[in-house]
Design an enzyme around this catalytic site. Structure first.
Site, PDB file in Angstrom:
ATOM      1  N   LEU A 132       0.834  -1.143  -0.057  1.00  0.00           N
ATOM      2  CA  LEU A 132       0.065   0.094  -0.122  1.00  0.00           C
ATOM      3  C   LEU A 132       0.759   1.298  -0.145  1.00  0.00           C
ATOM      4  CD1 LEU A 132      -2.545  -1.195   2.623  1.00  0.00           C
ATOM      5  CD2 LEU A 132      -2.998  -1.482   0.025  1.00  0.00           C
ATOM      6  N   CYS A 133       0.273   2.229  -0.415  1.00  0.00           N
ATOM      7  CA  CYS A 133       1.098   3.739  -0.558  1.00  0.00           C
ATOM      8  C   CYS A 133       1.525   4.058   0.819  1.00  0.00           C
ATOM      9  CB  CYS A 133      -0.124   4.638  -0.831  1.00  0.00           C
ATOM     10  SG  CYS A 133       0.464   6.255  -1.155  1.00  0.00           S
ATOM     11  N   PRO A 134       2.851   4.444   1.020  1.00  0.00           N
ATOM     12  CA  PRO A 134       3.719   4.846  -0.384  1.00  0.00           C
ATOM     13  C   PRO A 134       4.614   3.642  -0.834  1.00  0.00           C
ATOM     14  CG  PRO A 134       4.857   5.667   1.728  1.00  0.00           C
ATOM     15  CD  PRO A 134       3.146   4.909   2.183  1.00  0.00           C
TER      16      PRO A 134
ATOM     17  N   ASP B   8      -2.555  -1.983  -5.294  1.00  0.00           N
ATOM     18  CA  ASP B   8      -3.035  -0.703  -5.048  1.00  0.00           C
ATOM     19  C   ASP B   8      -3.397   0.146  -6.072  1.00  0.00           C
ATOM     20  OD1 ASP B   8      -3.695   1.636  -3.840  1.00  0.00           O
ATOM     21  OD2 ASP B   8      -2.124   1.929  -2.599  1.00  0.00           O
TER      22      ASP B   8
END
Length: 75
Positions: free
Chosen positions: A12-14, A39
C-alpha cells in the site's frame, strides 16, 4: 537497455513508490521498469513520481485487479 519487473503486489501507498525509487537507482538511463501493483493508487502515484524525477511513463494498464506501469528511466 534492459527491462526489469518490480513486484509491488499487496503493498500500500507509499511503499510501491518507495520500492520503484529504490529499483530505479539500480538502473541506467534508457532502461525500462515494469511495476505491477494491486493498490489502484499506483496509477496516479507512480506517474506523478516519474514526472517529478524525469522518468517517462511508457504504458499504464489495469488487468484483472493488477495495475501495471511501464516506465523508462531518465538521464
Amino acid at each position: 537497455m534492459i527491462r526489469e519487473t518490480l513486484n509491488a503486489r499487496r503493498l500500500l501507498c507509499p511503499l510501491p513508490v518507495i520500492r520503484t525509487q529504490d529499483k530505479v537507482r539500480q538502473l541506467k538511463a534508457g532502461d525500462e521498469l515494469e511495476v505491477i501493483g494491486t493498490d489502484p493508487g499506483v496509477m496516479q502515484d507512480i506517474p506523478a513520481w516519474c514526472r517529478i524525477n524525469g522518468h517517462k511513463v511508457l504504458e499504464t494498464r489495469a488487468d484483472d485487479g493488477e495495475y501495471i506501469i511501464v516506465l523508462e528511466v531518465g538521464g
